[in-house]
Design an enzyme around this catalytic site. Structure first.
Site, short mmCIF file in Angstrom:
data_model
loop_
_atom_site.label_atom_id
_atom_site.label_comp_id
_atom_site.label_asym_id
_atom_site.label_seq_id
_atom_site.Cartn_x
_atom_site.Cartn_y
_atom_site.Cartn_z
N HIS A 143 20.46 -4.62 38.15
CA HIS A 143 20.73 -4.45 39.53
C HIS A 143 19.51 -3.61 40.06
O HIS A 143 18.67 -3.28 39.36
CB HIS A 143 22.15 -3.79 39.73
N CYS B 23 15.25 3.54 41.45
CA CYS B 23 16.27 2.45 41.68
C CYS B 23 16.24 1.25 42.65
O CYS B 23 17.17 0.54 42.41
CB CYS B 23 17.63 3.19 41.46
N HIS C 126 16.19 -3.27 37.65
CA HIS C 126 16.21 -2.94 36.21
C HIS C 126 17.73 -3.14 35.67
O HIS C 126 18.70 -3.66 36.21
CB HIS C 126 16.00 -1.41 36.44
N HIS D 125 20.96 -2.28 32.77
CA HIS D 125 21.80 -1.11 32.00
C HIS D 125 22.65 -2.07 31.09
O HIS D 125 23.09 -2.96 31.34
CB HIS D 125 22.79 -0.49 33.03
N ASP E 243 28.54 -10.04 33.07
CA ASP E 243 27.61 -10.04 31.93
C ASP E 243 26.45 -10.82 32.05
O ASP E 243 26.41 -12.11 32.29
CB ASP E 243 28.46 -10.37 30.58
N HIS E 244 25.25 -10.20 31.62
CA HIS E 244 23.89 -11.06 31.83
C HIS E 244 23.55 -11.49 33.22
O HIS E 244 23.13 -12.58 33.39
CB HIS E 244 23.59 -12.04 30.61
N GLU F 279 27.25 3.88 33.36
CA GLU F 279 25.73 3.24 33.64
C GLU F 279 24.81 3.51 32.64
O GLU F 279 23.95 2.67 32.15
CB GLU F 279 25.57 3.65 35.05
NI NI Z 1 20.53 1.60 37.81
#
Ligand code: NI
Length: 135
Positions: free
Chosen positions: A15, A34, A38, A40, A78-79, A123
């Site tokens: 995200h 942010c 990137h 998580h 997911d992914h 997160e």
């Molecule tokens: Ni983040």
């Protein structure tokens, strides 16, 4: 007596935190690093609460809860890139707070009435956001 039970699932997603209505400078001021794309390793914890069913001994079969979480949330996120790839997240800045709220909205209609108690999104190891039935 009300008993709480819960299920934990995980997913990996990318995200970036940015408001498309703001300039690059304003976004960087608001969201810091942010703003860059990137990833998580998210943890999703879902808690339900209710009376124990006399026949099964369960409040809710956690396999059923796991299936609902997987079908309603994990399979879609997911992914994925949470900013662009998930239709039901469109228009939301994908903070942990907004994810918890969106996941609640996805899960609540698919669970027995009144059972959902809380949805918590981790997160990172240190940061989480939770939406609860009382809020
Ligand atoms: Ni983040």
């Amino acid at each position: 007596m009300t008993v709480q039970v819960g299920r934990r699932e995980s997913f990996n997603a990318a995200h970036q935190l940015c408001d498309p209505d703001l300039s690059d400078d304003e976004n960087r001021r608001l969201f810091g690093k942010c703003v860059n794309l990137h990833g998580h390793n998210y943890i999703l914890e879902v808690v339900v609460a209710g009376e124990i069913d006399r026949a099964s001994g369960y409040v809710l079969d956690l396999k059923q809860l796991s299936d609902v979480i997987t079908t309603q949330v994990i399979r879609d996120v997911d992914h994925r890139n949470l900013n662009t790839d998930v239709p039901w997240l469109k228009g939301r800045i994908p903070t942990a707070e907004n994810l918890a709220q969106a996941f609640w909205e996805r899960l609540q209609p698919k669970l027995p009435a009144g059972l959902l108690r809380s949805v918590r999104v981790w997160e990172t190891d240190k940061n989480w956001a939770e939406v609860g039935a009382q809020t």
